[in-house]
Motif scaffolding. Structure first.
Motif, PDB file in Angstrom:
ATOM      1  N   UNK A 153     -10.474   2.256  84.566  1.00  0.00           N
ATOM      2  CA  UNK A 153      -9.655   1.457  85.160  1.00  0.00           C
ATOM      3  C   UNK A 153      -8.431   0.774  84.271  1.00  0.00           C
ATOM      4  N   UNK A 154      -8.658   0.974  83.150  1.00  0.00           N
ATOM      5  CA  UNK A 154      -7.680   0.379  82.110  1.00  0.00           C
ATOM      6  C   UNK A 154      -6.381   1.024  82.151  1.00  0.00           C
ATOM      7  N   UNK A 155      -6.251   2.271  82.409  1.00  0.00           N
ATOM      8  CA  UNK A 155      -5.129   2.919  82.612  1.00  0.00           C
ATOM      9  C   UNK A 155      -4.803   3.314  84.092  1.00  0.00           C
ATOM     10  N   UNK A 156      -5.243   2.535  85.034  1.00  0.00           N
ATOM     11  CA  UNK A 156      -5.245   3.026  86.476  1.00  0.00           C
ATOM     12  C   UNK A 156      -3.675   3.139  87.006  1.00  0.00           C
TER      13      UNK A 156
ATOM     14  N   UNK B 165      -4.891  -9.418  82.339  1.00  0.00           N
ATOM     15  CA  UNK B 165      -4.393  -8.437  81.185  1.00  0.00           C
ATOM     16  C   UNK B 165      -4.890  -8.686  80.035  1.00  0.00           C
ATOM     17  N   UNK B 166      -5.967  -9.776  79.827  1.00  0.00           N
ATOM     18  CA  UNK B 166      -6.573  -9.801  78.673  1.00  0.00           C
ATOM     19  C   UNK B 166      -7.980  -8.786  78.908  1.00  0.00           C
ATOM     20  N   UNK B 167      -8.361  -9.034  79.959  1.00  0.00           N
ATOM     21  CA  UNK B 167      -9.451  -8.213  80.517  1.00  0.00           C
ATOM     22  C   UNK B 167      -9.361  -6.790  80.508  1.00  0.00           C
ATOM     23  N   UNK B 168      -8.238  -6.256  80.812  1.00  0.00           N
ATOM     24  CA  UNK B 168      -7.874  -4.888  80.913  1.00  0.00           C
ATOM     25  C   UNK B 168      -7.208  -4.354  79.678  1.00  0.00           C
ATOM     26  N   UNK B 169      -6.886  -5.134  78.837  1.00  0.00           N
ATOM     27  CA  UNK B 169      -6.145  -4.808  77.552  1.00  0.00           C
ATOM     28  C   UNK B 169      -4.671  -4.670  77.705  1.00  0.00           C
ATOM     29  N   UNK B 170      -4.301  -4.890  78.808  1.00  0.00           N
ATOM     30  CA  UNK B 170      -2.690  -4.875  79.092  1.00  0.00           C
ATOM     31  C   UNK B 170      -1.877  -5.957  78.608  1.00  0.00           C
ATOM     32  N   UNK B 171      -2.430  -6.573  77.914  1.00  0.00           N
ATOM     33  CA  UNK B 171      -1.861  -7.744  77.356  1.00  0.00           C
ATOM     34  C   UNK B 171      -0.466  -7.346  76.571  1.00  0.00           C
TER      35      UNK B 171
ATOM     36  N   UNK C 152      -9.264  -1.554  74.353  1.00  0.00           N
ATOM     37  CA  UNK C 152     -10.253  -1.860  75.263  1.00  0.00           C
ATOM     38  C   UNK C 152     -10.891  -0.668  76.044  1.00  0.00           C
ATOM     39  N   UNK C 153     -10.209   0.577  75.952  1.00  0.00           N
ATOM     40  CA  UNK C 153     -10.985   1.797  76.221  1.00  0.00           C
ATOM     41  C   UNK C 153     -12.042   1.736  75.513  1.00  0.00           C
ATOM     42  N   UNK C 154     -11.996   2.081  74.061  1.00  0.00           N
ATOM     43  CA  UNK C 154     -12.796   2.301  73.118  1.00  0.00           C
ATOM     44  C   UNK C 154     -13.992   1.435  73.138  1.00  0.00           C
ATOM     45  N   UNK C 155     -13.807  -0.030  73.390  1.00  0.00           N
ATOM     46  CA  UNK C 155     -14.766  -0.982  73.224  1.00  0.00           C
ATOM     47  C   UNK C 155     -15.437  -0.826  74.413  1.00  0.00           C
ATOM     48  N   UNK C 156     -15.076  -0.477  75.594  1.00  0.00           N
ATOM     49  CA  UNK C 156     -15.797  -0.189  76.927  1.00  0.00           C
ATOM     50  C   UNK C 156     -16.792   0.832  76.725  1.00  0.00           C
TER      51      UNK C 156
END
Length: 401
Positions: A31-34, A336-342, A351-355
């Motif tokens: 979902x990060x790059x939705x 935006x913090x949660x999804x790495x979009x900040x 965020x994708x790598x850590x997830x």
């Protein structure tokens, strides 16, 4: 003794919450790059050819409304900051009477209609209930269960995961200086059991802080007490956002008022904005609300709230970024913090790598547990039994004379 207790809790709580953590982590990574991926897969829906003039917002709304039918009320439009993208009109309503365990039955309807703002042509209609990324988000937030049930399961599993992360660091922490070097490196050439152990402990150490940040920001959507607690920590209150639920029915909204509000929002941010979310008047609230997200100079996600009189189009209330409490600034930034979009794609990739690493931790942990459980003790090699023998009688030699 303390580490033994922590290991026991770390292991069994990990097994209990592991499946939920795995599913939530995988769907979170997707979902990060939705938004970016939706544009890649549906360019014919999203992109338009810029024209000289925009059609009136009421005309565009009427086109979207006629496309999906009068029984589905268009209540919001997402206006992109780029001139080459379509307006996205959204019609959403929940079924308040639904008692189903599945969240899809709570939704009466959810459609998005993309309209060319220059020509009025409909570029596409999306039924969000069956759309891939929306389904991914529902799995991520509540496992496609009813919100009160799903949010509780996901939230509780996330709380357990936070404890597992902290206890994992304690268990990882070297007791002797000589052990420090080996705790930071995955021994790829070792036996697969050793590699699996390093993937669980060493890689888990490297993602610890970011994983904690993702988990703590995600809990906001599961527990009100968690959200209220962060507000309090920042010296604020959720009451700071009371304007979000304010209603005004002292007048009747008009198309002229809506047009003026729309034009005013565009003019106010003509120097540039990322997106304007424009809420249309309803039977219960005749105000026009504009939530404007733009690229500002603060460390937070910069956004303003502008509320208009739906009859005249005049500004009734404006809550600008600098006027917000610290708690409100955090709350507008939390997603935006949660999804790495900040900070854009670099933090999104992180965020994708850590997830994905978080998704791997329950897997490597179960492999460790199964390996230790099935480990057979190698029997000790038998010691040779010494046999005592009687000494042979000594025969004296006789000397011949």
């Amino acid at each position: 003794m303390v580490k033994a207790v922590l290991l026991f809790l770390h292991r069994w709580l990990g097994i209990i919450s592991g499946l939920v953590v795995f599913v939530v982590s995988i769907t979170g990574a997707i979902f990060v790059f939705e938004e970016e991926l939706f544009r890649v897969f549906h360019p014919d829906i999203v992109y338009v050819t810029p024209g000289k003039t925009l059609r009136d917002i009421n005309d565009l709304k009427a086109i979207a409304q006629n496309t999906i039918g009068a029984d589905k009320n268009v209540n919001v439009v997402f206006i992109p900051g780029s001139s080459d993208r379509a307006y996205c009109f959204s019609a959403f309503e929940r079924d308040a009477k639904s008692k189903s365990i599945w969240d899809k039955d709570e939704i009466a309807y959810y459609y998005q209609v993309f309209v060319d703002p220059y020509t009025g042509a409909v570029t596409g209609v999306v039924n969000k209930e069956t759309e891939f990324f929306y389904a991914t988000r529902r799995i991520h937030q509540n496992l496609m269960l009813r919100r009160d049930i799903g949010n509780m399961i996901v939230g509780t599993s996330t709380l357990i995961f936070l404890f597992i992360l902290i206890s994992g660091i304690v268990l990882w922490w070297p007791q002797r200086i000589a052990q420090w070097k080996q705790r930071f490196v995955v021994k790829w050439k070792a036996r697969w059991k050793r590699v699996n152990y390093d993937l669980h402990s060493v890689v888990g150490f490297y993602v610890f802080l970011i994983a904690m940040l993702i988990a703590t920001t995600g809990l906001v959507w599961s527990f009100d007490w968690w959200e209220n607690g962060i507000y309090a920590m920042l010296g604020s209150s959720k009451k700071d956002a009371a304007f979000l639920t304010q209603r005004d029915t002292t007048y009747t909204a008009t198309n002229q008022g809506i047009t003026r509000a729309w034009k005013d929002a565009l003019k106010r941010y003509e120097k540039g904005f990322e997106r304007i979310t424009l809420n249309f008047p309803t039977k219960k609230n005749n105000r026009v609300g504009a939530f404007v997200h733009y690229d500002g100079s603060s460390a937070w996600t910069d956004s303003d709230y502008i509320y208009y009189n739906g009859a005249t189009g005049n500004v009734q209330q404006a809550i600008l970024q600098d006027d917000k409490s610290t708690g409100m600034k955090w709350r507008n930034t939390n997603y935006y913090i949660h999804t790495g979009k900040l900070y854009g794609w670099p933090t999104q990739i992180l965020a994708v790598i850590v997830s994905l690493v978080c998704a791997s931790l329950p897997v490597t942990g179960v492999i460790l547990w199964v390996g230790r459980k099935n480990k057979k003790q190698v029997p000790a090699s038998p010691q040779p039994v010494s046999v005592k023998t009687k000494p042979r009688p000594r025969i004296a030699s006789r000397q011949l004379t």
